[in-house]
Design a protein around this motif. Structure first.
Motif, PDB file in Angstrom:
ATOM      1  N   GLU B 342      44.882  42.300  33.783  1.00  0.00           N
ATOM      2  CA  GLU B 342      43.658  42.288  33.677  1.00  0.00           C
ATOM      3  C   GLU B 342      43.201  40.954  34.127  1.00  0.00           C
ATOM      4  O   GLU B 342      43.752  39.696  34.012  1.00  0.00           O
ATOM      5  N   ILE B 343      41.866  40.837  34.915  1.00  0.00           N
ATOM      6  CA  ILE B 343      41.259  39.963  35.026  1.00  0.00           C
ATOM      7  C   ILE B 343      40.101  39.605  33.994  1.00  0.00           C
ATOM      8  O   ILE B 343      39.310  40.445  33.966  1.00  0.00           O
ATOM      9  N   SER B 505      48.094  38.660  35.161  1.00  0.00           N
ATOM     10  CA  SER B 505      46.779  38.528  34.386  1.00  0.00           C
ATOM     11  C   SER B 505      46.126  37.427  34.869  1.00  0.00           C
ATOM     12  O   SER B 505      46.590  36.229  34.929  1.00  0.00           O
ATOM     13  N   MET B 506      44.837  37.489  34.765  1.00  0.00           N
ATOM     14  CA  MET B 506      43.994  36.161  35.023  1.00  0.00           C
ATOM     15  C   MET B 506      42.965  35.830  33.939  1.00  0.00           C
ATOM     16  O   MET B 506      42.118  36.762  33.465  1.00  0.00           O
ATOM     17  N   LEU B 507      42.868  34.627  33.752  1.00  0.00           N
ATOM     18  CA  LEU B 507      41.697  34.032  32.954  1.00  0.00           C
ATOM     19  C   LEU B 507      40.681  33.423  33.915  1.00  0.00           C
ATOM     20  O   LEU B 507      41.028  32.571  34.656  1.00  0.00           O
ATOM     21  N   PHE B 508      39.704  34.254  34.163  1.00  0.00           N
ATOM     22  CA  PHE B 508      38.873  33.783  35.262  1.00  0.00           C
ATOM     23  C   PHE B 508      37.625  32.990  34.997  1.00  0.00           C
ATOM     24  O   PHE B 508      36.871  33.731  34.327  1.00  0.00           O
ATOM     25  N   MET B 519      34.965  40.165  40.428  1.00  0.00           N
ATOM     26  CA  MET B 519      36.428  39.863  40.218  1.00  0.00           C
ATOM     27  C   MET B 519      36.803  40.381  38.902  1.00  0.00           C
ATOM     28  O   MET B 519      38.084  40.806  38.580  1.00  0.00           O
ATOM     29  N   CYS B 520      35.980  40.366  37.484  1.00  0.00           N
ATOM     30  CA  CYS B 520      36.525  40.639  36.500  1.00  0.00           C
ATOM     31  C   CYS B 520      36.398  42.176  35.794  1.00  0.00           C
ATOM     32  O   CYS B 520      35.528  42.772  36.270  1.00  0.00           O
ATOM     33  N   ASP B 521      37.437  42.372  34.925  1.00  0.00           N
ATOM     34  CA  ASP B 521      37.474  43.757  34.251  1.00  0.00           C
ATOM     35  C   ASP B 521      36.598  43.658  33.036  1.00  0.00           C
ATOM     36  O   ASP B 521      35.913  44.534  32.688  1.00  0.00           O
ATOM     37  N   GLU B 538      31.164  46.245  33.708  1.00  0.00           N
ATOM     38  CA  GLU B 538      30.167  47.006  34.076  1.00  0.00           C
ATOM     39  C   GLU B 538      29.122  47.435  32.869  1.00  0.00           C
ATOM     40  O   GLU B 538      27.924  47.120  33.073  1.00  0.00           O
ATOM     41  N   THR B 539      29.831  47.356  31.660  1.00  0.00           N
ATOM     42  CA  THR B 539      28.725  47.249  30.505  1.00  0.00           C
ATOM     43  C   THR B 539      27.727  46.454  30.316  1.00  0.00           C
ATOM     44  O   THR B 539      26.630  46.382  30.008  1.00  0.00           O
TER      45      THR B 539
END
Lengths: 298, 570
Positions: B342-343, B505-508, B519-521, B538-539
């Motif tokens: 996950e990002i 996995s990324m911490l962005f 970028m992020c989920d 999105e939410t």
């Protein structure tokens, strides 16, 4: 146009001359035993018959002795060459010793900070609060009292190197600590930490190469200072013995005859000392400006 | 008033040259035309090195020697600039042309009060008495909207916030009733909420006082927000110029189209940003190799929690031995999870503690309370080698992230050798080469030093270095905020590709909501050391719950929100 840009990168004439002088002196120092007309350490090679002969360009000069002889009949050219050799070796030795000690302690203090930093820097403060000459006199005095005359002869250069370096390292430590603190805040050092590299490796491979230029500058400027300190100590009689004279020792010997007309015994080695220190200082100043363009006049 | 129609600035065929040391000439500005009428805001946009700041400097007589105006004319309020001196007879910078610079922290002298800096120009240029000057200073402070203006006049710059300082700078620029203001990136150093206020202030000044504004910026959102006309520059030349809406919604020149398309939109999520891809077969092959080698990180299931942060608190200061020092709580009880592959985004304004969170997880800062669980191990001060290996980081500033004394190959191979992922130096160099290819750089780049590369290329190298130890979590701290938009777009695409590639996995971390959206989920919004809202991207963007999130979204300057959806569909 190409030549013009090349010209711009060349150092000023004074620096070129200073470098040439230094190179010539280093060659003379390295090949002293081959160049010198006689070996001043070999008592058999000189005779009291030749004592106090003035330089060739003066009345009564002898073509064998270009710069004249001293009170024991030693050829001044030879004595000065060997004296220069001792002065340079002690100067370089002191600089290297001080630099290694100061760089290591400065790196450690700057890198770890906190208590380590406080301890190292307070020690540095204590060291720097004693005058160099005083400490050096003290150390050589103790050494002289503890060691026999024979051992002292062999150990004199080491004692001198130690006495000079013990004060000079503080300057390296302070500069290196400050530069280290600048570098560790930069992302490449933080990246090395996150990669997980051990501290010694980060200090040695990542920080050290990036702060070496300032160390080189201090080292050059300090070289002149170390040579002068050695000369001072020898002049005061706490340095090299008359049998193994450095430039300072020669000046001390000559000083006794300065007012009896035998001026060359003191002035000749003194001139060489001045030229050497001046050359080193000119190069040191150039390096400092070169590595730190902010200091240059705009 | 016949003067209202006369342009306050009229630039014709301006050419600015810098003679180089090797005898060549660098043409920084190539024959540009530009006209600003009273009350008009004209934006000058372009990427770094486009020459936009040089134009501003040229008309204020601030060109650095040996730079000079080689040809053309600049007419300010009907008076022509003297090309030889770079100055205009009868036009005094500071009186007739006001300047607003990028960094409010350095554009005020820290040793003088606001009042003395405001009055200085009025005393010298307008020959006011000090009483009149003070009255006018007060009036200006009110006009730029500084609270408690009487008290603030006596303040020193360090006692003001960044936004207040920029307001003082604007007040100084206005002090002598200039007809033209040159604003060079006036809001780049500011947070979005402050930025919105400053932009509104500049717009109002143009509307109410009829001041012409030359707005130099790289931010298309800012352009869309307040500019009447826009000129896009590339390599010193004008690429396209016209009314803002026309240029931004239907750019004609190919470069203008690429530049505008590279701006990440805030209201939609694109699979990839539409920039020319640098992917070649070499890149794809290299990535396949990287994937094969890092196979171990794909063992876990997609929903498994890789990093679990609970009630994390970080304090700075307060370690005084003899006396109590002030404690600053940078992070106050933050909790979140990052799942495999996950990002996860952390977004917030400057000083909200997002970078501190990243540094704590990376082990650069030690937490004062709370726990960090990484792949089942609690992280504290000392860390196992294997933990350090699986946790890597990409930093913000590409210019300091690489050791200037190391060749690129050595820099990338170092962690590979250190973790014994290659049996010898040759193998490590081969791995470094593959990694360079995987991030889209030529393999021979490794033989050079960092200074041979541009910011974007350096950031690619930093990513390659971070991938070397085959991490399972990559922390990206504002990885693109120092880069131009087109380079940013390429890097964001690259990071997405790499995530897909290795199940990384990324911490962005970013302050830019549009970048986060692309970028992020999932995203956590931070404010003053706390997470105020955490939701699916999105939410969060379509139905933000917290007031602060809504405000951030509302204030972020965005091309498409202002221009509607008529943007050139990319």
């Amino acid at each position: 146009m190409a030549t013009q840009s090349l010209m711009r990168r060349l150092p000023p004439v004074s620096v070129v001359i200073a470098s040439l002088v230094l190179v010539v002196m280093l060659v003379l120092v390295i090949f002293a035993p081959m160049i010198a007309p006689m070996d001043p350490r070999d008592v058999a090679s000189y005779s009291l018959m030749d004592m106090e002969i003035p330089p060739v360009f003066m009345e009564g000069g002898d073509s064998r002795f270009l710069l004249g002889t001293d009170n024991q009949g030693r050829d001044l050219v030879s004595v000065i060459l060997f004296g220069l050799r001792i002065s340079v070796v002690i100067g370089l030795g002191a600089v290297v010793f001080a630099a290694v000690l100061g760089v290591v302690l400065g790196l450690v203090a700057g890198f770890f900070g906190g208590v380590v930093d406080s301890i190292v820097m307070r020690i540095a403060d204590i060291f720097v609060s004693f005058p160099t000459i005083l400490v050096a006199l003290l150390i050589s005095g103790i050494a002289r009292a503890q060691l026999s005359a024979e051992t002292m002869l062999a150990w004199a250069p080491l004692v001198l190197i130690f006495s000079i370096a013990i004060n000079e390292w503080v300057q390296y430590a302070r500069t290196v600590r400050a530069s280290t603190m600048v570098e560790i805040a930069r992302d490449y050092v933080r990246a090395a930490k996150v990669i997980g590299l051990p501290s010694t490796r980060i200090m040695g491979r990542h920080i050290l190469p990036n702060i070496m230029s300032s160390v080189m500058v201090i080292a050059t400027i300090n070289l002149a200072g170390a040579i002068l300190t050695e000369a001072t100590l020898s002049f005061l009689g706490a340095g090299m013995p008359p049998t193994y004279p450095s430039l300072g020792t020669l000046i001390r010997i000559g000083n006794q005859f300065l007012f009896s007309g035998l001026w060359w015994i003191a002035v000749m080695p003194a001139t060489v000392l001045v030229i050497l220190v001046l050359a080193v200082n000119v190069i040191g100043d150039y390096l400092r400006d070169h590595f730190n363009p902010k200091l240059m006049a705009r | 008033m016949t003067e209202t129609t006369r342009p306050v600035l009229d630039i014709r065929n301006l050419r600015v040259e810098y003679p180089l040391a090797n005898g060549d000439t660098l043409v920084a500005v190539k024959d540009i035309d530009l006209t600003i009428r009273p009350g008009e805001i004209h934006a000058l946009v372009g990427e770094s090195g486009a020459g936009k700041t040089t134009v501003g400097n040229a008309l204020m007589g601030l060109l650095q020697a040996p730079g000079k105006i080689a040809a053309g004319s600049i007419v300010i309020a009907g008076k022509e600039i003297n090309l030889r001196t770079g100055r205009t007879e009868g036009i005094v910078p500071g009186r007739d042309v006001g300047a607003i610079f990028q960094d409010p922290m350095t554009s005020l002298n820290p040793l003088f009060t606001v009042e003395s800096q405001l009055c200085e120009g009025m005393l010298t240029h307008l020959k006011l008495s000090s009483r009149e000057a003070k009255a006018r200073a007060l009036e200006l402070m009110k006009a730029v909207g500084i609270p408690e203006p009487e008290r603030r006049l006596g303040s020193y710059p360090h006692q003001l916030s960044g936004g207040q300082r920029q307001r003082v700078v604007i007040a100084t620029a206005l002090a002598c009733n200039p007809q033209l203001i040159v604003a060079d990136e006036p809001t780049t150093a500011l947070d979005v909420s402050v930025q919105a206020q400053i932009l509104k202030l500049i717009r109002d000044l143009a509307d109410q006082r009829g001041v012409g504004v030359l707005l130099v910026t790289h931010n298309m959102g800012v352009v869309a927000e307040i500019a009447d006309r826009v000129t896009i520059m590339q390599n010193g030349a004008v690429v396209e110029s016209g009314p803002t809406r026309e240029v931004l919604t239907a750019p004609k020149a190919p470069y203008a189209r690429t530049l505008i398309a590279a701006v990440p939109p805030i209201d939609t999520r694109l699979d990839r940003l539409p920039v020319p891809s640098e992917e070649t077969q070499v890149t794809l092959d290299a990535r396949a190799t990287v994937r094969r080698k890092s196979a171990k990180s794909e063992t876990g299931s997609r929903d498994e929690v890789v990093l679990s942060v609970r009630d994390l608190a970080v304090e700075y200061g307060g370690r005084g031995l003899l006396r109590k020092t002030l404690v600053f709580k940078a992070v106050k009880g933050v909790s979140f999870d990052v799942r495999r592959g996950e990002i996860f985004g952390l977004v917030g304004e400057s000083g909200c503690g997002k970078t501190t969170v990243a540094n704590t997880i990376a082990g650069l800062v030690t937490q004062s309370a709370g726990s960090i669980d990484f792949e089942g191990t609690a992280l504290g001060g000392r860390r196992e080698k294997s933990i350090r290996q699986s946790l890597q980081m990409v930093f913000q500033d590409p210019y300091s992230a690489l050791n200037p004394r190391l060749r690129i190959n050595a820099a990338i191979a170092e962690p590979i050798l250190f973790y014994k992922l290659a049996s010898n130096a040759d193998e490590a160099r081969q791995d470094a080469k593959t990694l360079l290819e995987a991030v889209g750089l030529p393999a021979d780049a490794g033989a050079r030093f960092a200074h041979a590369f541009s910011g974007g290329q350096r950031q690619r190298i930093a990513i390659a270095r971070a991938l070397g130890p085959r991490p399972s979590l990559l922390i990206c701290d504002e990885p693109t905020s120092a880069l131009d938009v087109s380079v940013q777009a390429q890097l964001l695409n690259l990071l997405k590709d790499l995530r897909d590639l290795a199940g990384l996995s990324m911490l962005f971390i970013s302050h830019d909501l549009a970048v986060i959206r692309q970028m992020c989920d999932r995203v956590a919004v931070m404010k003053a050391g706390e997470i105020v809202e955490l939701a699916d991207t999105e939410t969060l963007f379509t139905a933000p719950k917290h007031e602060y999130t809504r405000e951030l979204l509302r204030l972020a300057p965005s091309v498409e929100r202002i221009m509607g959806r008529e943007l050139a569909s990319a």
